[in-house]
Design a protein around this motif. Structure first.
Motif, PDB file in Angstrom:
ATOM      1  N   ARG A  10      -5.588   5.371 -10.687  1.00 37.25           N
ATOM      2  CA  ARG A  10      -5.387   6.828 -10.681  1.00 37.25           C
ATOM      3  C   ARG A  10      -5.090   7.331  -9.269  1.00 37.25           C
ATOM      4  N   THR A  11      -5.801   6.787  -8.285  1.00 39.94           N
ATOM      5  CA  THR A  11      -5.575   7.205  -6.901  1.00 39.94           C
ATOM      6  C   THR A  11      -4.150   6.880  -6.473  1.00 39.94           C
ATOM      7  N   ILE A  12      -3.698   5.675  -6.780  1.00 41.02           N
ATOM      8  CA  ILE A  12      -2.348   5.259  -6.391  1.00 41.02           C
ATOM      9  C   ILE A  12      -1.290   6.117  -7.079  1.00 41.02           C
ATOM     10  N   LYS A  13      -1.501   6.455  -8.340  1.00 39.31           N
ATOM     11  CA  LYS A  13      -0.511   7.245  -9.076  1.00 39.31           C
ATOM     12  C   LYS A  13      -0.516   8.717  -8.689  1.00 39.31           C
ATOM     13  N   ASN A  14      -1.676   9.262  -8.303  1.00 38.91           N
ATOM     14  CA  ASN A  14      -1.793  10.712  -8.155  1.00 38.91           C
ATOM     15  C   ASN A  14      -2.030  11.224  -6.739  1.00 38.91           C
ATOM     16  N   GLU A  15      -2.471  10.389  -5.832  1.00 38.63           N
ATOM     17  CA  GLU A  15      -2.845  10.845  -4.496  1.00 38.63           C
ATOM     18  C   GLU A  15      -1.806  10.418  -3.458  1.00 38.63           C
ATOM     19  N   PRO A  16      -1.758  11.118  -2.337  1.00 36.63           N
ATOM     20  CA  PRO A  16      -0.815  10.737  -1.285  1.00 36.63           C
ATOM     21  C   PRO A  16      -1.167   9.364  -0.693  1.00 36.63           C
ATOM     22  N   VAL A  17      -0.145   8.672  -0.224  1.00 37.57           N
ATOM     23  CA  VAL A  17      -0.346   7.377   0.404  1.00 37.57           C
ATOM     24  C   VAL A  17      -1.269   7.557   1.603  1.00 37.57           C
ATOM     25  N   GLY A  18      -2.258   6.683   1.691  1.00 38.72           N
ATOM     26  CA  GLY A  18      -3.237   6.747   2.763  1.00 38.72           C
ATOM     27  C   GLY A  18      -4.602   7.199   2.287  1.00 38.72           C
ATOM     28  N   THR A  19      -4.666   7.799   1.082  1.00 33.66           N
ATOM     29  CA  THR A  19      -5.945   8.168   0.503  1.00 33.66           C
ATOM     30  C   THR A  19      -6.732   6.884   0.248  1.00 33.66           C
ATOM     31  N   PRO A  20      -8.018   6.814   0.625  1.00 39.50           N
ATOM     32  CA  PRO A  20      -8.782   5.585   0.378  1.00 39.50           C
ATOM     33  C   PRO A  20      -8.741   5.189  -1.099  1.00 39.50           C
ATOM     34  N   VAL A  21      -8.459   3.906  -1.344  1.00 40.31           N
ATOM     35  CA  VAL A  21      -8.360   3.412  -2.720  1.00 40.31           C
ATOM     36  C   VAL A  21      -9.578   2.617  -3.156  1.00 40.31           C
ATOM     37  N   GLY A  22     -10.372   2.148  -2.228  1.00 36.12           N
ATOM     38  CA  GLY A  22     -11.535   1.341  -2.590  1.00 36.12           C
ATOM     39  C   GLY A  22     -12.759   1.725  -1.792  1.00 36.12           C
ATOM     40  N   LYS A  23     -13.912   1.390  -2.353  1.00 40.45           N
ATOM     41  CA  LYS A  23     -15.171   1.658  -1.668  1.00 40.45           C
ATOM     42  C   LYS A  23     -15.354   0.660  -0.531  1.00 40.45           C
ATOM     43  N   GLU A  24     -16.041   1.094   0.523  1.00 42.62           N
ATOM     44  CA  GLU A  24     -16.309   0.215   1.654  1.00 42.62           C
ATOM     45  C   GLU A  24     -17.031  -1.045   1.171  1.00 42.62           C
ATOM     46  N   GLY A  25     -16.496  -2.181   1.522  1.00 44.63           N
ATOM     47  CA  GLY A  25     -17.067  -3.451   1.077  1.00 44.63           C
ATOM     48  C   GLY A  25     -16.524  -3.919  -0.257  1.00 44.63           C
TER      49      GLY A  25
END
Length: 74
Positions: A10-25
């Motif tokens: 969902r993040t990749i499809k809807n958010e601007p490039v550079g938005t964090p896609v995964g949780k730390e670790g």
């Protein structure tokens, strides 16, 4: 796996490039950067320019390099 794959999708499809896609670790945390690229060498910069040579620390799409002024279209 600590990341929710559907949330990453969902993040990749809807958010601007550079938005964090995964949780730390998490599995996708390595892609949490300006270009969503996996940094092959985390100790080096994402993009480095020396004269007319451009070094990319991973696979960067050309449109991002054009947008940020690293490449020009003639």
């Amino acid at each position: 796996m600590t990341d929710d794959f559907m949330e990453v999708h969902r993040t990749i499809k809807n958010e601007p490039v550079g938005t964090p896609v995964g949780k730390e670790g998490g599995v996708f945390a390595g892609h949490n950067n300006r270009y969503w690229i996996y940094r092959m060498h985390p100790d080096f910069d994402l993009i480095k320019k020396e004269g007319n040579i451009l070094f990319c620390n991973g696979w960067v799409l050309p449109q991002y390099l054009i947008r940020d002024g690293f490449l020009e279209v003639g």
